[in-house]
Design a protein around this motif. Structure first.
Motif, mmCIF file in Angstrom:
data_model
loop_
_atom_site.group_PDB
_atom_site.id
_atom_site.type_symbol
_atom_site.label_atom_id
_atom_site.label_comp_id
_atom_site.label_asym_id
_atom_site.label_seq_id
_atom_site.Cartn_x
_atom_site.Cartn_y
_atom_site.Cartn_z
ATOM 1 N N GLY A 26 90.804 -0.372 15.344
ATOM 2 C CA GLY A 26 90.267 -1.905 15.168
ATOM 3 C C GLY A 26 91.635 -2.965 15.342
ATOM 4 N N ASP A 27 92.637 -2.094 14.540
ATOM 5 C CA ASP A 27 93.824 -3.202 14.441
ATOM 6 C C ASP A 27 94.906 -3.084 15.673
ATOM 7 O OD1 ASP A 27 95.021 -0.425 14.004
ATOM 8 O OD2 ASP A 27 95.565 -0.969 11.919
ATOM 9 N N GLN A 28 94.247 -2.069 16.653
ATOM 10 C CA GLN A 28 94.959 -2.105 17.905
ATOM 11 C C GLN A 28 96.431 -1.010 17.841
ATOM 12 O OE1 GLN A 28 95.014 -5.412 20.561
ATOM 13 N NE2 GLN A 28 93.941 -6.535 19.209
ATOM 14 N N ARG A 29 96.655 -0.326 16.727
ATOM 15 C CA ARG A 29 97.701 0.325 16.398
ATOM 16 C C ARG A 29 97.663 1.750 16.978
ATOM 17 N NH1 ARG A 29 99.424 -1.210 10.011
ATOM 18 N NH2 ARG A 29 99.777 -3.480 10.405
ATOM 19 N N LEU A 30 96.349 2.331 17.322
ATOM 20 C CA LEU A 30 96.202 3.593 17.972
ATOM 21 C C LEU A 30 95.584 3.644 18.855
ATOM 22 C CD1 LEU A 30 95.591 5.637 14.567
ATOM 23 C CD2 LEU A 30 97.869 5.710 15.798
ATOM 24 N N VAL A 31 96.103 3.958 20.045
ATOM 25 C CA VAL A 31 95.501 4.156 21.171
ATOM 26 C C VAL A 31 95.311 5.550 21.588
ATOM 27 C CG1 VAL A 31 95.418 3.874 23.902
ATOM 28 C CG2 VAL A 31 96.380 2.148 22.152
ATOM 29 N N GLY A 32 93.967 5.899 21.804
ATOM 30 C CA GLY A 32 93.775 7.394 22.003
ATOM 31 C C GLY A 32 93.197 7.662 23.351
ATOM 32 N N PHE A 46 94.675 15.693 24.696
ATOM 33 C CA PHE A 46 94.334 14.377 23.799
ATOM 34 C C PHE A 46 95.784 13.987 23.469
ATOM 35 C CE2 PHE A 46 94.964 13.265 19.367
ATOM 36 C CZ PHE A 46 94.164 12.260 19.200
ATOM 37 N N THR A 47 95.695 12.717 23.782
ATOM 38 C CA THR A 47 97.127 12.062 23.430
ATOM 39 C C THR A 47 96.992 10.857 22.739
ATOM 40 O OG1 THR A 47 97.750 12.460 25.840
ATOM 41 C CG2 THR A 47 99.207 10.933 24.513
ATOM 42 N N LEU A 48 97.654 10.643 21.709
ATOM 43 C CA LEU A 48 97.807 9.409 20.741
ATOM 44 C C LEU A 48 99.073 8.466 20.908
ATOM 45 C CD1 LEU A 48 96.068 8.645 18.435
ATOM 46 C CD2 LEU A 48 97.385 9.798 16.846
ATOM 47 N N ILE A 49 98.924 7.282 21.159
ATOM 48 C CA ILE A 49 99.998 6.474 21.387
ATOM 49 C C ILE A 49 100.099 5.408 20.427
ATOM 50 C CG2 ILE A 49 100.952 4.895 23.233
ATOM 51 C CD1 ILE A 49 99.250 6.511 25.347
ATOM 52 N N ASP A 50 101.132 4.945 19.897
ATOM 53 C CA ASP A 50 101.324 3.767 19.321
ATOM 54 C C ASP A 50 101.075 2.486 19.877
ATOM 55 O OD1 ASP A 50 102.723 1.459 17.952
ATOM 56 O OD2 ASP A 50 103.715 2.968 16.530
#
Length: 333
Positions: free
Chosen positions: A179-185, A193-197
């Motif tokens: 919701g805060d756009q801090r985690l792009v999955g 599976f990739t988790l991006i700042d």
């Protein structure tokens, strides 16, 4: 969507994706139009539920399942779109804008009431979009590409705001934004599976699960993510660490979709063989299991905004809606 799908062999009626919306008031048969061509909302001010579906024809169907004076039940209408059928879609948090991905790789923005806003959203001439998602901010939309990149666009002009690189040149099938756009999955066809700042674009965690991972969903508080996998499992992933918490042996066929109820208490999974399971988040145990008998191939499942209904789409009948109260289910549509 499976990369090997043969379009020429598709059944006449296929519905590939669905999403729920909710707004105050509902259009009726005597809707008026504004100067810019958008429909004005009618109704008595009570919350009205609707479902958006896309499939193998180039259109979006919007079905209003709440009763409304003066119109048929259920009330429905369509928005015709350019290009080929729609295999992925998302709805903005204010329930006004649909982001739709066509089979020819285009991303389109469509007003729920008024139709096409932008027939193509892109910063280049390459049509290679596979997935789309919104955060809580309706002013921007995200798109996952076949090159392993995630693009962030504004929803007014469709211009590029940011580009994220997963480091894997694969089709991004699952896309989720906090919701805060801090985690792009993202999840892709090779099982990454990739988790991006979301602020810096830095890859925070990457893990390969060997089999395609088709859908990705975050809970509302961004405590965990769920991934639907081709190895018949669901991966439960801790956030924001991105570490695998649990692998759930879910179905006897490929898990096509997962979705988490807005109240955070349950999640639903659907497999290609038509089996549907509702899970208790607190115990990660299956609380309800049933077979969707009217569809030959299940493609997507979704919770409504009130956390008490589930939509199911697939081949054959297309759209089904079930009550989800306790251990009972009832077919609505």
């Amino acid at each position: 969507m499976d990369e090997t799908t043969n379009i020429d062999q598709q059944p006449e009626h296929r519905v590939w994706c669905c999403a729920w919306g909710l707004f105050e008031g509902q259009p009726n048969d005597n809707c008026s139009t504004t100067d810019d061509g958008e429909l004005e909302q009618g109704g008595n001010g009570k919350p009205k539920e609707f479902i958006i579906t896309g499939g193998n024809v180039p259109q979006l169907k919007i079905v209003h399942i709440s009763p409304n004076d003066g119109s048929a039940f259920p009330f429905e209408y369509t928005h015709q779109l350019p290009g080929m059928g729609i295999h992925n879609l998302a709805l903005s948090s204010d329930n006004s804008c649909i982001s739709a991905v066509s089979m020819d790789g285009n991303l389109m923005l469509v007003n729920v009431m008024g139709g096409i806003r932008l027939p193509r959203v892109t910063h280049c001439h390459i049509s290679n979009i596979w997935s789309t998602a919104f955060s809580r901010n309706p002013d921007c939309v995200y798109a996952g590409s076949g090159s392993g990149h995630v693009f962030k666009y504004d929803t007014t002009l469709g211009t590029l705001q940011y580009s994220y690189d997963t480091g894997r040149c694969e089709n991004i099938l699952g896309l989720a934004i906090s919701g805060d756009q801090r985690l792009v999955g993202t999840t892709d066809y090779q099982g990454n599976f990739t988790l991006i700042d979301g602020g810096t674009g830095t890859v925070l965690r990457r893990r390969n699960h060997k089999e395609p991972m088709r859908r990705l969903a975050y809970d509302q508080l961004t405590r965990y993510a769920l991934a639907a996998c081709d190895d018949k499992t669901i991966r439960l992933i801790d956030l924001p660490s991105g570490r695998l918490r649990e692998t759930l042996l879910a179905h006897d066929a490929i898990v096509m979709a997962v979705d988490i109820s807005p109240d955070g208490l349950r999640f639903v999974s659907g497999a290609f063989d038509g089996s549907i399971k509702v899970w208790d988040v607190r115990m990660t145990k299956c609380a309800l299991s049933f077979q969707c008998g009217y569809t030959t191939n299940l493609w997507d499942v979704a919770f409504n905004k009130l956390s008490n209904k589930i939509s199911v789409v697939g081949d054959g009948k297309g759209l089904g809606v079930y009550y989800c109260l306790g251990n009972r289910e009832m077919l609505l549509v």
